[in-house]
Design a protein around this motif. Structure first.
Motif, PDB file in Angstrom:
ATOM      1  N   ALA A 202       0.826  -1.205   0.000  1.00 29.04           N
ATOM      2  CA  ALA A 202       0.000   0.000   0.000  1.00 29.04           C
ATOM      3  C   ALA A 202       0.862   1.258   0.000  1.00 29.04           C
ATOM      4  O   ALA A 202       0.374   2.355  -0.276  1.00 29.04           O
ATOM      5  CB  ALA A 202      -0.927   0.008   1.213  1.00 29.04           C
ATOM      6  N   TYR A 203       2.157   1.086   0.305  1.00 29.21           N
ATOM      7  CA  TYR A 203       3.081   2.207   0.348  1.00 29.21           C
ATOM      8  C   TYR A 203       3.985   2.173  -0.881  1.00 29.21           C
ATOM      9  O   TYR A 203       4.522   1.120  -1.230  1.00 29.21           O
ATOM     10  CB  TYR A 203       3.936   2.154   1.623  1.00 29.21           C
ATOM     11  N   GLN A 204       4.152   3.316  -1.524  1.00 31.57           N
ATOM     12  CA  GLN A 204       4.950   3.402  -2.732  1.00 31.57           C
ATOM     13  C   GLN A 204       6.446   3.482  -2.405  1.00 31.57           C
ATOM     14  O   GLN A 204       6.852   4.123  -1.427  1.00 31.57           O
ATOM     15  CB  GLN A 204       4.563   4.645  -3.537  1.00 31.57           C
ATOM     16  N   PRO A 205       7.278   2.826  -3.209  1.00 31.67           N
ATOM     17  CA  PRO A 205       8.725   2.952  -3.023  1.00 31.67           C
ATOM     18  C   PRO A 205       9.189   4.362  -3.372  1.00 31.67           C
ATOM     19  O   PRO A 205       8.517   5.090  -4.104  1.00 31.67           O
ATOM     20  CB  PRO A 205       9.300   1.915  -3.988  1.00 31.67           C
ATOM     21  N   TYR A 206      10.350   4.737  -2.854  1.00 32.58           N
ATOM     22  CA  TYR A 206      10.897   6.051  -3.176  1.00 32.58           C
ATOM     23  C   TYR A 206      12.416   6.007  -3.103  1.00 32.58           C
ATOM     24  O   TYR A 206      13.001   5.108  -2.503  1.00 32.58           O
ATOM     25  CB  TYR A 206      10.328   7.127  -2.248  1.00 32.58           C
ATOM     26  N   GLU A 207      13.043   6.991  -3.736  1.00 31.18           N
ATOM     27  CA  GLU A 207      14.494   7.052  -3.790  1.00 31.18           C
ATOM     28  C   GLU A 207      15.016   8.140  -2.850  1.00 31.18           C
ATOM     29  O   GLU A 207      14.355   9.149  -2.627  1.00 31.18           O
ATOM     30  CB  GLU A 207      14.972   7.353  -5.216  1.00 31.18           C
ATOM     31  N   ILE A 208      16.221   7.898  -2.315  1.00 30.25           N
ATOM     32  CA  ILE A 208      16.914   8.918  -1.538  1.00 30.25           C
ATOM     33  C   ILE A 208      18.345   9.002  -2.040  1.00 30.25           C
ATOM     34  O   ILE A 208      18.921   8.000  -2.488  1.00 30.25           O
ATOM     35  CB  ILE A 208      16.901   8.617  -0.023  1.00 30.25           C
TER      36      ILE A 208
END
Length: 258
Positions: A202-208
């Motif tokens: 339900a949570y989208q991946p993201y970049e750092i």
């Protein structure tokens, strides 16, 4: 509390130096060093600067932290500042781990590089842990199910971010997001980033960006603070979780259909 006298002596003995040799290294006199070590006189600001530059230890750490209580002198480099990473031991010389309580987790971002903040955290001994420096972090929310909100992740400090193992779970500290627990994928060679994914889809991946990472801790074990319910341990829910992670469990799928 001022620990400068005992710390000077401890650092000299740690290097296995005589007073004469250590004083020469610092361009001090032997009598001056001896006076500092027994607390007869205190170093001036200029002498503290010289000691700090020689040992690469911040002045506030030299004064405020009892280095004798550390099992080893371990440091992390933050910019051009070298910060003490204290390792505490109990009376049996067993390494202790600090526990970041839930109510203090928001303050960890401001205190992670402050020896006084780390020193005041509660500590426990977990003798089954592998070698390395560990810390326990509280989990909030449901982004990493089946790890429940309120559980603790015990994780091992990663001193070199390039040692990251793609697909493993880590506690990640950044200036923007504070503490997060995610599955991390190495994209450093491609675009200088890490990809953070939640096991809960339900949570989208993201970049750092790699340079935004202040601390990285690799999962060692989890400590649940509440009992699992029947749904958590059902074969179907476990299957769903592993299928989402693209893990092939043919034998388990066959058993679930019986």
């Amino acid at each position: 509390m001022n620990y400068i006298d005992s710390n000077i002596r401890y650092l000299r003995e740690k290097k296995a130096c005589s007073q004469e040799y250590f004083a020469e290294e610092l361009t001090w006199t032997r009598s001056m060093l001896a006076s500092f070590e027994i607390g007869r006189t205190e170093p001036s600001v200029s002498r503290l600067v010289e000691l700090s530059e020689y040992t690469k230890i911040p002045i506030d750490t030299l004064i405020k932290v009892d280095l004798r209580r550390s099992k080893d002198l371990s440091f992390i480099d933050i910019g051009n500042k070298r910060v003490l990473f204290p390792i505490s031991v109990n009376d049996n010389n067993e390494e202790l781990i600090e526990i970041v309580p839930l109510e203090a987790s928001a303050g960890y971002l401001g205190g992670y590089d402050d020896p006084e903040y780390i020193e005041q955290l509660q500590k426990i001994n977990l003798p089954f842990l592998p070698t390395g420096t560990h810390r326990a972090f509280p989990i909030k929310g449901d982004s990493m199910l089946p790890v429940k909100s309120g559980s603790f992740i015990v994780a091992k400090y990663v001193s070199d971010i390039t040692d990251i193992k793609s697909g493993r779970t880590y506690i990640v500290l950044t200036q923007q997001d504070g503490l997060v627990y995610k599955r991390v994928y190495d994209q450093i060679d491609d675009n200088g980033t890490l990809l953070l994914k939640s096991d809960n889809k339900a949570y989208q991946p993201y970049e750092i960006n790699m340079e935004d990472v202040l601390e990285l801790w690799e999962f060692t074990c989890s400590i649940n603070t509440q009992e699992y319910n029947e749904h958590d341990l059902s074969i179907s829910s476990i299957l769903q979780m592993f299928n989402e992670l693209k893990v092939e469990l043919k034998a388990l799928e066959k058993r679930a259909s019986i």
